[in-house]
Design an enzyme around this catalytic site. Structure first.
Site, PDB file in Angstrom:
ATOM      1  CG  LEU A  44      -1.982  -1.008   1.379  1.00  0.00           C
ATOM      2  CD1 LEU A  44      -2.591  -0.962   2.779  1.00  0.00           C
ATOM      3  CD2 LEU A  44      -3.052  -0.759   0.312  1.00  0.00           C
ATOM      4  CB  SER A  45      -0.054   4.765  -0.694  1.00  0.00           C
ATOM      5  OG  SER A  45       0.539   6.028  -0.553  1.00  0.00           O
ATOM      6  CB  SER A  50      10.075   4.750  -1.366  1.00  0.00           C
ATOM      7  OG  SER A  50       9.071   4.703  -2.343  1.00  0.00           O
ATOM      8  CB  SER A 117       2.782  -3.393  -8.386  1.00  0.00           C
ATOM      9  OG  SER A 117       3.626  -3.518  -7.271  1.00  0.00           O
TER      10      SER A 117
HETATM   11  S1  ADX Z   1       0.674   1.924  -8.954  1.00  0.00           S
HETATM   12  O1  ADX Z   1      -0.577   1.526  -8.282  1.00  0.00           O
HETATM   13  O2  ADX Z   1       0.434   2.285 -10.348  1.00  0.00           O
HETATM   14  O3  ADX Z   1       1.736   0.914  -8.789  1.00  0.00           O
HETATM   15  P1  ADX Z   1       2.608   3.869  -8.104  1.00  0.00           P
HETATM   16  O4  ADX Z   1       3.433   3.142  -7.101  1.00  0.00           O
HETATM   17  O5  ADX Z   1       3.171   4.064  -9.461  1.00  0.00           O
HETATM   18  O6  ADX Z   1       1.125   3.218  -8.169  1.00  0.00           O
HETATM   19  O7  ADX Z   1       2.281   5.317  -7.543  1.00  0.00           O
HETATM   20  C1  ADX Z   1       1.745   5.444  -6.253  1.00  0.00           C
HETATM   21  C2  ADX Z   1       2.067   6.829  -5.670  1.00  0.00           C
HETATM   22  O8  ADX Z   1       1.287   7.819  -6.330  1.00  0.00           O
HETATM   23  C3  ADX Z   1       1.695   6.886  -4.207  1.00  0.00           C
HETATM   24  O9  ADX Z   1       2.845   6.674  -3.420  1.00  0.00           O
HETATM   25  C4  ADX Z   1       1.173   8.279  -4.026  1.00  0.00           C
HETATM   26  O10 ADX Z   1       2.228   9.152  -3.676  1.00  0.00           O
HETATM   27  C5  ADX Z   1       0.695   8.710  -5.390  1.00  0.00           C
HETATM   28  N1  ADX Z   1      -0.760   8.668  -5.630  1.00  0.00           N
HETATM   29  C6  ADX Z   1      -1.476   9.698  -6.143  1.00  0.00           C
HETATM   30  N2  ADX Z   1      -2.765   9.327  -6.350  1.00  0.00           N
HETATM   31  C7  ADX Z   1      -2.865   8.027  -5.981  1.00  0.00           C
HETATM   32  C8  ADX Z   1      -3.951   7.089  -5.961  1.00  0.00           C
HETATM   33  N3  ADX Z   1      -5.153   7.412  -6.396  1.00  0.00           N
HETATM   34  N4  ADX Z   1      -3.700   5.836  -5.501  1.00  0.00           N
HETATM   35  C9  ADX Z   1      -2.471   5.499  -5.078  1.00  0.00           C
HETATM   36  N5  ADX Z   1      -1.415   6.350  -5.050  1.00  0.00           N
HETATM   37  C10 ADX Z   1      -1.588   7.615  -5.503  1.00  0.00           C
END
Ligand code: ADX
Length: 210
Positions: A44-45, A50, A117
């Protein structure tokens, strides 16, 4: 790397031939003694992907490994700046990250990818394009409640207010890995301990120089 079976979808019936090159990854790898591979951090975020990947990269640097860290946020500022957070855009985001990682492995690097991802099928596709034993999935496991309580960028608060649609864990799904190579319990482990655990796993897998 041999000829790939995937076709160029934009060229209709015309095949784009595979160009054979003289120097292959085995030749390049002889120069640095490490075994190139992909280490893919998912979670998750605010789970800590990172942070842990960055600490791992420093550990690898200290033992003279050649690495590159592809961070989802950063790549979204360049190569993937045309992509948002709808499901199809995330699929394309992961496809490009996986392709770039594959090229960097071909160049002889240990490539760390840190991206939410969220979809299993995309992570599986990223794994399947690599030879066996050259892809390590690291599940940076933080329950939603923990990630949301951390919220270092205030994104969960925004998402809860409805200002950030399609936010992972809120109104967009996250499919946790069922059999990751390494699972990091971010409640129990510090970021340093987590990085060490992944380092130890890579060492056990024979990826690092002797
Ligand atoms: S992924 O789902 O396509 O793998 P990725 O890791 O590139 O996502 O980007 C996620 C980052 O984008 C998060 O760490 C956050 O800072 C930012 N972000 C902005 N909007 C969203 C959203 N709707 N969902 C998740 N992350 C978001």
């Amino acid at each position: 790397m041999g000829r790939r079976v995937l076709k160029n979808r934009a060229c209709g019936s015309i095949d784009v031939p595979w160009q054979r090159l003289d120097l292959d990854r085995h030749g390049r790898t002889l120069l640095n003694g490490q075994k190139p591979c992909v280490v893919w951090f998912t979670g998750l975020s605010a789970a800590g992907k990172s942070t842990i990947a960055s600490l791992l990269e420093r550990r690898l640097y200290a033992v003279r490994c050649h690495t590159y860290l592809l961070d989802g946020d950063n790549v979204r500022n360049g190569l993937n700046r045309d992509l948002g957070f709808t499901a199809p855009d995330r699929v394309e985001n992961i496809r490009r990250l996986a392709e770039v990682a594959r090229l960097m492995v071909d160049a002889g690097l240990i490539v760390l990818v840190a991206a939410i991802s969220p979809f299993r099928v995309d992570r599986r596709a990223a794994r399947e394009q690599m030879p066996a034993g050259e892809f390590f999935e690291v599940f940076v496991d933080a329950p939603l409640a923990v990630a949301e309580a951390r919220d270092p960028k205030g994104l969960y608060r925004k998402a809860r207010r409805g200002e950030l649609p399609n936010f992972t864990g809120i109104d967009s799904p996250y499919e946790a890995p069922e059999m990751p190579d390494v699972r990091i319990d971010t409640v129990a482990l510090s970021a340093e301990q987590a990085a060490q655990r992944v380092f130890d796993h890579l060492q056990g897998a024979g990826v690092l120089p002797a």
